[in-house]
Design an enzyme around this catalytic site. Structure first.
Site, short mmCIF file in Angstrom:
data_model
loop_
_atom_site.label_atom_id
_atom_site.label_comp_id
_atom_site.label_asym_id
_atom_site.label_seq_id
_atom_site.Cartn_x
_atom_site.Cartn_y
_atom_site.Cartn_z
N ASP A 32 -49.61 50.18 14.68
CA ASP A 32 -49.70 49.01 15.39
C ASP A 32 -51.13 48.38 15.59
O ASP A 32 -52.11 49.47 16.21
CB ASP A 32 -48.90 49.07 16.65
CG ASP A 32 -48.61 47.72 17.12
OD1 ASP A 32 -47.59 47.18 17.22
OD2 ASP A 32 -49.83 46.77 17.53
N ASN A 89 -37.64 44.60 19.38
CA ASN A 89 -37.73 43.49 20.20
C ASN A 89 -36.99 42.33 19.49
O ASN A 89 -37.43 42.18 18.11
CB ASN A 89 -39.17 43.11 20.46
CG ASN A 89 -39.68 44.18 21.42
OD1 ASN A 89 -39.11 44.89 22.22
ND2 ASN A 89 -40.93 44.51 21.09
N GLY A 95 -38.73 39.32 23.47
CA GLY A 95 -40.10 39.54 23.58
C GLY A 95 -40.99 39.80 21.99
O GLY A 95 -41.85 40.22 21.59
N GLN A 96 -39.95 39.22 21.08
CA GLN A 96 -40.55 39.40 19.49
C GLN A 96 -41.65 38.26 19.39
O GLN A 96 -41.53 37.32 19.84
CB GLN A 96 -39.40 39.11 18.56
CG GLN A 96 -39.57 39.42 17.05
CD GLN A 96 -38.45 39.24 16.25
OE1 GLN A 96 -37.20 38.93 16.69
NE2 GLN A 96 -38.88 39.15 15.02
N HIS A 102 -38.85 44.39 12.51
CA HIS A 102 -39.82 45.88 12.76
C HIS A 102 -39.26 46.52 13.78
O HIS A 102 -38.62 46.05 14.93
CB HIS A 102 -41.34 45.52 12.84
CG HIS A 102 -41.59 44.51 13.94
ND1 HIS A 102 -41.28 43.11 14.23
CD2 HIS A 102 -41.99 44.93 15.40
CE1 HIS A 102 -41.76 42.68 15.16
NE2 HIS A 102 -42.00 43.45 16.03
N HIS A 104 -40.64 49.18 16.51
CA HIS A 104 -41.82 50.28 17.02
C HIS A 104 -41.29 51.49 17.17
O HIS A 104 -40.24 51.87 17.70
CB HIS A 104 -42.12 49.71 18.50
CG HIS A 104 -42.36 48.20 18.47
ND1 HIS A 104 -44.01 47.83 18.70
CD2 HIS A 104 -41.73 47.04 18.55
CE1 HIS A 104 -43.71 46.42 18.58
NE2 HIS A 104 -42.29 45.93 18.72
#
Ligand code: AMP
Ligand code: ZN
Length: 116
Positions: A32, A89, A95-96, A102, A104
Site C-alpha cells: 500500500d 472496505n 470507507g472504500q 481489494h 488489505h
C-alpha cells in the site's frame, strides 16, 4: 469507473510499474502507498470488479483465491503465527476509496476491534 481509468487495473496489467509481493493468474499483491501498519499489502483480482458489493456467485473462486493468497503471504513473510488482519472496505460507509475490489492485509502491530 471503467477498468480503462482504474488505477488498480493499471497496476495489475503493468501500465503503472509496481513491485508485486505475489502474482498469479487470478490476483496480484503489492504494498500500500500509505501503509497503516508495518506491513500493509493490497491483494486485488486481475479482473476489474468495483467492490465486494458487485460480486456474484461466479466470483467465489476469485474471492477464495484472494483469502488463500493472504494466508500464504503471511506464512511466507513470517507473521502468520503472530497474527494479522484482512479488511475489505466496501462502498461509502465501508470507507472504500478505490473502486477496484481489494483486500488489505495488515500486520506488525496489535489491532483493536471494532475498527473505527
Ligand atoms: P480503500 O480505502 O479500502 O479503498 O483503500 C484504498 C487503498 O489504496 C488505500 O490504503 C491507499 O493508500 C491505497 N492506494 C491508492 N493508490 C495506490 C497506489 N497507486 N499504489 C498502492 N496503493 C495505493
Ligand atoms: Zn480496476
Amino acid at each position: 469507473m471503467g477498468s480503462e481509468d482504474c488505477i488498480f487495473c493499471k497496476i495489475a496489467d503493468g501500465r503503472i510499474p509496481s513491485t508485486f509481493v505475489h502474482e498469479d493468474e487470478t490476483c496480484v499483491a503489492f504494498n500500500d502507498l500509505s501503509p497503516q501498519a508495518p506491513t500493509h499489502i493490497l491483494i486485488i483480482p486481475r479482473k476489474h470488479i468495483d467492490s465486494l458489493a458487485q460480486t456474484e456467485p461466479d466470483h467465489a473462486v476469485t474471492l477464495g483465491q484472494m483469502l488463500v493468497t493472504a494466508a500464504e503471504i503471511a506464512k511466507n513473510k513470517g507473521f502468520s503465527d503472530d497474527g494479522y488482519r484482512v479488511v475489505i472496505n466496501t462502498n461509502s460507509d465501508g470507507g472504500q476509496t478505490v473502486f477496484h475490489l481489494h483486500m488489505h492485509l495488515l500486520a506488525g502491530r496489535q489491532f483493536v476491534f471494532p475498527p473505527g
